[in-house]
Write a protein that holds these residues in place. Structure first.
Motif, short mmCIF file in Angstrom:
data_model
loop_
_atom_site.label_atom_id
_atom_site.label_comp_id
_atom_site.label_asym_id
_atom_site.label_seq_id
_atom_site.Cartn_x
_atom_site.Cartn_y
_atom_site.Cartn_z
N GLU A 1 -0.30 -23.50 -16.44
CA GLU A 1 -0.91 -24.16 -15.43
C GLU A 1 -1.49 -25.56 -16.03
OE1 GLU A 1 -3.91 -21.81 -13.71
OE2 GLU A 1 -2.67 -20.89 -12.39
N ASP A 2 -2.06 -25.25 -17.30
CA ASP A 2 -2.82 -26.64 -17.97
C ASP A 2 -1.66 -27.42 -18.58
OD1 ASP A 2 -5.23 -25.38 -17.81
OD2 ASP A 2 -5.36 -24.75 -19.55
N VAL A 3 -0.44 -27.02 -19.03
CA VAL A 3 0.71 -27.92 -19.38
C VAL A 3 1.30 -28.53 -18.23
CG1 VAL A 3 2.94 -27.67 -20.38
CG2 VAL A 3 1.17 -26.59 -21.33
N ILE A 4 1.66 -27.93 -17.05
CA ILE A 4 2.04 -28.49 -15.79
C ILE A 4 1.07 -29.50 -15.29
CG2 ILE A 4 2.63 -28.02 -13.46
CD1 ILE A 4 3.56 -25.30 -14.23
N ALA A 5 0.04 -29.35 -15.31
CA ALA A 5 -1.22 -30.16 -14.65
C ALA A 5 -1.04 -31.60 -15.56
CB ALA A 5 -2.48 -29.78 -14.80
N HIS A 6 -0.92 -31.31 -16.98
CA HIS A 6 -0.94 -32.42 -17.86
C HIS A 6 0.38 -33.41 -17.53
CE1 HIS A 6 -1.34 -34.81 -21.31
NE2 HIS A 6 0.06 -34.57 -21.73
N GLU A 7 1.49 -32.47 -17.24
CA GLU A 7 2.75 -33.21 -16.93
C GLU A 7 2.80 -34.03 -15.96
OE1 GLU A 7 5.89 -30.44 -17.22
OE2 GLU A 7 5.94 -30.25 -19.66
N HIS A 8 1.96 -33.54 -14.82
CA HIS A 8 1.75 -34.03 -13.68
C HIS A 8 1.13 -35.28 -13.60
CE1 HIS A 8 1.21 -34.58 -9.30
NE2 HIS A 8 0.00 -34.55 -9.32
N ARG A 9 -0.05 -35.09 -14.45
CA ARG A 9 -0.84 -36.45 -14.86
C ARG A 9 0.02 -37.58 -15.50
NH1 ARG A 9 -4.73 -32.38 -15.93
NH2 ARG A 9 -4.31 -32.63 -18.28
N VAL A 10 0.62 -37.18 -16.42
CA VAL A 10 1.80 -38.09 -16.93
C VAL A 10 2.63 -39.07 -16.20
CG1 VAL A 10 3.42 -38.59 -18.83
CG2 VAL A 10 1.30 -37.23 -19.24
N LEU A 11 3.48 -38.04 -15.39
CA LEU A 11 4.17 -38.45 -14.38
C LEU A 11 3.49 -39.60 -13.30
CD1 LEU A 11 6.42 -35.51 -13.68
CD2 LEU A 11 7.16 -37.41 -14.79
N MET A 12 2.28 -39.04 -12.90
CA MET A 12 1.77 -39.91 -11.79
C MET A 12 1.22 -41.40 -12.54
SD MET A 12 1.65 -38.43 -8.78
CE MET A 12 0.44 -39.46 -8.02
#
Length: 225
Positions: free
Chosen positions: A8-19
């Motif tokens: 979950e933490d990795v996915i959340a980080h990638e989501h923030r990068v993409l945003m």
């Protein structure tokens, strides 16, 4: 399921990068759209100014045409006068060109050629200035002596233009002559151009000399008996 919850933490980080990347791309697009809109507005403004200048130019041109038409109507014969003025200017330039050509011909050295005048009529045109009467007579005698010694028949015209009889005599001499010798410095302007025109039209040989003594082109051959 356990693996998903563990990332979950990795996915959340990638989501923030993409945003973040999406936001920056959106900002760049917005800036480009704003720049293009400003450029379009500038071009439209320049187009409006150009159209206004064209309207002003056309208006001034129409006013100038109206003024010219009124001027032409108020001065009868103005177009004809303008054409005549242009023609006079052209004729003046032509006269200057002809005078320069005449001066050039007058300063040319005597031609280096040998003219066989035996049994031919040679018209000598020159020596008409009254103030140089003595020298003129001597010049004509020099030419006559050279031509007659070479076996030719000497014809003479003073090169003046004193009346119709003088012009007629020159024309008759030109027709009768086989060769024409013109002393360029001692003939009138009219006589020079009559000689020039006649020789050009008929193809008759014409020799220009600046003084009678320059007769070395005539063959000094006495007639054989």
């Amino acid at each position: 399921m356990g693996s998903v919850y563990g990332n979950e933490d990795v996915i959340a980080h990638e989501h923030r990068v993409l945003m973040g990347e999406y936001g920056r791309a959106q900002a760049r697009c917005s800036a480009q759209l704003a720049a293009q809109a400003a450029r379009i507005a500038q071009l439209e403004s320049e187009l409006m100014r150009a159209r206004a200048q064209v309207v002003i130019r056309d208006t001034r041109l129409a006013l100038a045409r109206d003024e010219l038409a009124e001027l032409a109507a108020s001065v009868p014969g103005l177009p004809t006068r303008a054409r005549l003025a242009r023609k006079v200017e052209w004729l003046g330039e032509r006269v200057q060109d002809l005078m320069r050509e005449l001066l050039r011909l007058q300063w040319l050295p005597a031609p280096v050629l040998q003219a066989d005048v035996r049994e031919k009529a040679v018209l000598y045109v020159g020596s008409y200035l009254e103030q140089n009467a003595g020298r003129s007579a001597a010049g004509a005698n020099v030419a006559q002596l050279a031509i007659e010694q070479a076996g030719g028949r000497f014809l003479h015209h003073a090169g003046g233009d004193a009346g119709a009889d003088d012009v007629a005599a020159l024309e008759a001499g030109l027709v009768a002559a086989d060769l024409v010798i013109c002393q360029t410095g001692c003939v009138s302007h009219d006589a020079y151009w009559r000689v020039h025109d006649h020789c050009k039209r008929t193809g008759k040989q014409c020799v220009l000399v600046d003084q009678p003594q320059a007769m070395h082109f005539v063959r000094k051959e006495a007639l054989l008996t």
